[in-house]
Scaffold this motif. Sequence first.
Motif, PDB file in Angstrom:
ATOM      1  N   GLU A  71     -25.940  18.644  48.363  1.00 43.63           N
ATOM      2  CA  GLU A  71     -27.443  18.331  48.438  1.00 43.63           C
ATOM      3  C   GLU A  71     -27.957  17.944  46.825  1.00 43.63           C
ATOM      4  N   SER A  72     -27.158  18.741  46.004  1.00 45.30           N
ATOM      5  CA  SER A  72     -27.599  18.697  44.528  1.00 45.30           C
ATOM      6  C   SER A  72     -27.061  17.162  43.856  1.00 45.30           C
ATOM      7  N   GLY A  73     -26.386  16.537  44.667  1.00 50.16           N
ATOM      8  CA  GLY A  73     -25.799  15.319  44.132  1.00 50.16           C
ATOM      9  C   GLY A  73     -24.420  15.493  43.307  1.00 50.16           C
ATOM     10  N   ILE A  74     -23.964  16.847  43.224  1.00 45.16           N
ATOM     11  CA  ILE A  74     -22.607  17.178  42.528  1.00 45.16           C
ATOM     12  C   ILE A  74     -21.714  16.929  43.440  1.00 45.16           C
ATOM     13  N   ASP A  75     -20.969  15.546  43.595  1.00 42.95           N
ATOM     14  CA  ASP A  75     -19.974  15.234  44.458  1.00 42.95           C
ATOM     15  C   ASP A  75     -18.632  15.629  44.018  1.00 42.95           C
ATOM     16  N   GLY A  76     -17.635  15.695  44.992  1.00 44.55           N
ATOM     17  CA  GLY A  76     -16.192  16.096  44.314  1.00 44.55           C
ATOM     18  C   GLY A  76     -14.985  15.454  45.459  1.00 44.55           C
ATOM     19  N   ILE A  78     -21.704  26.400  49.678  1.00 41.05           N
ATOM     20  CA  ILE A  78     -22.271  25.446  48.637  1.00 41.05           C
ATOM     21  C   ILE A  78     -23.503  24.728  49.448  1.00 41.05           C
ATOM     22  N   LYS A  79     -24.682  24.883  49.090  1.00 43.12           N
ATOM     23  CA  LYS A  79     -26.082  24.450  49.734  1.00 43.12           C
ATOM     24  C   LYS A  79     -25.772  22.971  50.007  1.00 43.12           C
ATOM     25  N   GLY A  80     -26.090  22.505  51.140  1.00 40.99           N
ATOM     26  CA  GLY A  80     -25.944  21.369  51.647  1.00 40.99           C
ATOM     27  C   GLY A  80     -24.793  20.395  51.631  1.00 40.99           C
ATOM     28  N   ILE A  81     -23.582  21.058  51.477  1.00 39.12           N
ATOM     29  CA  ILE A  81     -22.499  20.613  51.368  1.00 39.12           C
ATOM     30  C   ILE A  81     -21.896  19.822  52.599  1.00 39.12           C
ATOM     31  N   LYS A  82     -21.571  18.604  52.505  1.00 35.50           N
ATOM     32  CA  LYS A  82     -20.994  17.761  53.476  1.00 35.50           C
ATOM     33  C   LYS A  82     -19.483  17.596  53.304  1.00 35.50           C
TER      34      LYS A  82
END
Length: 435
Positions: A102-107, A325-329
């Motif tokens: 959700e925060s845009g911190i992708d991995g 992790i909030k909002g993780i997809k």
Amino acid sequence: MQFYKRGGSRKTWQRGPVTSFLFLLRDAIIFLLPIKRLPRFIVKALLGINPEFIFFVHARRSEDIYVALPFLVPIRRFLGRTLFLKILHTFPPFVLDTIRTESGIDGLVITSIFLSETLLNDRRFALKEGVKGLFFGSKLAPKKAIFGLGGLWPMVTRRGLALEHYAKSRDIKVTNGHCGTLVSLVLTIKELAKLSDIAFEEMKIAILGAGRMGTNLARVLYGKVAAITLIDINETRLNKVEEKLREMLSGTDIQKYTNRNDTGEIKEIFATNHIGVCTTSNIRRVLKPEQIPGNTIIIDDSRPEGIPRQLSHDRIVLEGGLMKIKGIKQKYDFGFGIGENVFGCLAECFLLAADKDKILKPTLGEVDFDNFEKMISVYGQLGVSIGDFKCQDKIINKEKLISILKSKTDLVATIPFKNICWLLKIGDINQLTAA
């Protein structure tokens, strides 16, 4: 690190043979390209995200490989085991999953195809494979990105230290995830105490495995809980951990037990502790079902799993220290279902990437306990919370956990007298009244 979910719902994540082959071909080309780092727009076009962190895992058992790369199934049958394994060992690391938040911190989750036994039996080979994973991951991530180690990678790379030189040459930061794992275990224990209305200071904890993580957990709990029982097959290691703990002034009672074949004594240990925590890494089972008595809760953080999951209703094994992790997809099931839950070591990767003020530091070698305290203080602000209580993909009913812990409330009466004196010394009158 487990790559698939056991049971009837195993196929919640499944690539087709053609898709998996094309993705592997793509990743092999990237791996072989003589460049240090792909441009960000190309990474976005190929993967759909620009990753801020990489989480590196490995196959835990052969089924994991076939789930990730199903086109290998007919090839394995045609070639035979020996030739098949020789070909398999030429495969480079590849992308297993993308992680969006959700925060845009992708991995990215990337993986090596090698099994736990191979990595443990040949450390030099394991290190080479670890370097390959780092080189591949760094091609897909920006400078200063986080490269996190999962599964047995911390163990076979000297807790990440063996990769430090290579990481600097690729301008990437390695973390072994131990700080995040420690945070997740401590928070899980605290949440269980809060859930059952047992004061944290009255908790009695049994720790299976006196290695790095077991020692770290004992050190963090020492002076904060009533009693710690250390269990390991290595008596010399147990003595060293005990000596190190006793250097700190504390009222926590310490017991130690060399875990061999005494089923009765190990049962007694679980019966006289509120919670057991398994921290050892072992390719074999650490405990047999008959060694675990009724009314027992064990948090199993070992990978591969050291505690069997198929136990009775009053013998519960929780997946070790999960965080959310909030909002993780995410699409891949690491063994506890697909949702917001992640392992503490993966949560550490995200926290380090999300920490724009650089309060937190990557974990290389030993856990920095100042860094641990900082992570405890900021994890909520960075979009991470305590995970669910799960056994595989099933959420455990909280009432069941409360019932087991409530059945052990009289354990406070077994706290040695010296602990009562310690409570007097620090002026904790409320705890004395509760006792």
